[in-house]
Scaffold this motif. Structure first.
Motif, short mmCIF file in Angstrom:
data_model
loop_
_atom_site.label_atom_id
_atom_site.label_comp_id
_atom_site.label_asym_id
_atom_site.label_seq_id
_atom_site.Cartn_x
_atom_site.Cartn_y
_atom_site.Cartn_z
N THR A 129 2.79 -13.15 -11.28
CA THR A 129 4.21 -13.07 -11.65
C THR A 129 5.02 -12.37 -10.55
OG1 THR A 129 3.64 -12.99 -14.00
CG2 THR A 129 5.85 -12.25 -13.38
N VAL A 130 4.47 -11.28 -10.03
CA VAL A 130 5.13 -10.56 -8.95
C VAL A 130 5.24 -11.44 -7.71
CG1 VAL A 130 4.99 -8.56 -7.40
CG2 VAL A 130 4.40 -8.31 -9.82
N ARG A 151 -0.21 -5.01 -9.27
CA ARG A 151 1.18 -4.56 -9.18
C ARG A 151 1.22 -3.20 -8.49
NH1 ARG A 151 4.72 -7.03 -13.14
NH2 ARG A 151 3.62 -8.74 -14.18
N ALA A 198 11.27 -7.38 -5.23
CA ALA A 198 10.05 -7.46 -6.03
C ALA A 198 8.86 -7.57 -5.08
CB ALA A 198 10.10 -8.67 -6.96
N PRO A 216 4.47 -5.76 -4.57
CA PRO A 216 3.45 -4.97 -5.24
C PRO A 216 3.06 -3.66 -4.54
CG PRO A 216 2.40 -6.65 -3.94
CD PRO A 216 3.89 -6.82 -3.74
N ASP A 246 8.66 -2.45 -13.70
CA ASP A 246 8.40 -3.83 -14.13
C ASP A 246 9.59 -4.34 -14.94
OD1 ASP A 246 5.96 -3.93 -12.94
OD2 ASP A 246 4.79 -3.60 -14.77
N GLY A 247 10.04 -5.54 -14.60
CA GLY A 247 11.14 -6.16 -15.33
C GLY A 247 12.51 -5.82 -14.79
N ASP A 290 -0.41 -9.63 -8.33
CA ASP A 290 -0.20 -10.28 -9.62
C ASP A 290 0.63 -11.56 -9.43
OD1 ASP A 290 0.08 -9.94 -12.78
OD2 ASP A 290 2.07 -10.41 -11.96
#
Length: 251
Positions: free
Chosen positions: A202-203, A86, A151, A153, A144-145, A200
């Motif tokens: 999720t990212v 990230r 979005a 990294p 994050d979130g 990552d």
């Protein structure tokens, strides 16, 4: 025809090297990382030079041009530090890391362009291409979130350095035009190799959800645009930065 590709040992750099070699260029790679055998087989010369220094940049250009001129310079080297795949938060970026990112992503490009200028000027259709980034226009992501903003990294130091390189590209284009030297940029979005491959999961999923073409790009797709920019087909293009990002950053 002679070309120099800085950062030519990386994924995108290797694809650019292959594209130029296929187009008949004698290609020199300047990189601290030794190229893989398949990449080394495409390049005619490899220079283990640190082009963030004046001496290293001078050596790379001299080896690439030999006793003659240089036709093409492609600056493809880059570094984007991550934290567990990230972005590194702004408050955690050490000054040493900040300076290193700017040295690689901006200063090295300035030095190689400055050293190459005398070798590029005497030749018709001489061209510089700097590999920028789509995030030069996006800035770093939120915490994050966060539901706002893009979005991705890349930290603030990487984004800021690529924005500086984009500006340098335009400035150089305006100055070098009088000498017949074109200077353009290519701005990759999320490329599924190299630095992109360290993201990552999720990212990455969130990022690809923002891309209209719904996929990552390839190094070959970036190299194809570089090949166009250095060709006579782009003879009236200078000071342009072409996004190769699947529609991620609308213009």
């Amino acid at each position: 025809m002679r070309a120099l590709v800085t950062g030519g040992s990386g994924h995108i750099g290797a694809a650019i090297t292959a594209r130029l070699a296929a187009g008949g260029y004698t290609v020199a790679i300047a990189d601290l990382a030794e190229p893989a055998p398949e990449v080394a087989g495409l390049a005619d010369r490899y220079v283990a030079a640190d082009v963030t220094s004046e001496q290293g940049a001078r050596e790379a250009v001299q080896v690439a041009a030999g006793a003659g001129h240089l036709d093409v310079l492609v600056n493809c080297l880059g570094v984007s530090p991550k934290k567990n795949g990230r972005k590194r938060p702004l408050g955690e970026i050490a000054l040493e890391e900040w300076e290193r990112v700017f040295a690689v992503n901006v200063t090295a490009c300035f030095l190689t362009m400055r050293e190459a200028m005398p070798r590029l000027r005497p030749h018709a259709n001489a061209s510089i291409v700097n590999v920028v980034s789509a995030v030069a226009k996006l800035g770093a992501a939120g915490p994050d979130g966060a539901t706002y903003g893009p979005a991705h990294p890349s930290g603030a130091h990487y984004c800021a350095s690529k924005a500086a390189l984009a500006n340098l590209t335009v400035s150089a284009a305006r100055e070098l035009a009088q000498h017949g030297v074109r200077c353009n940029g290519v701005a990759p979005g999320y490329i599924g190799s190299g630095m992109g491959g360290t993201t990552d999961a999720t990212v990455e999923t969130r990022l690809l959800g923002q891309v209209p073409l719904s996929r990552s790009g390839t190094a070959d797709e970036v190299a194809a645009v570089v090949g166009f920019l250095v060709s006579p087909d782009a003879s009236y293009l200078t000071g342009e930065i072409i996004d190769v990002d699947g529609g991620w950053v609308p213009d």
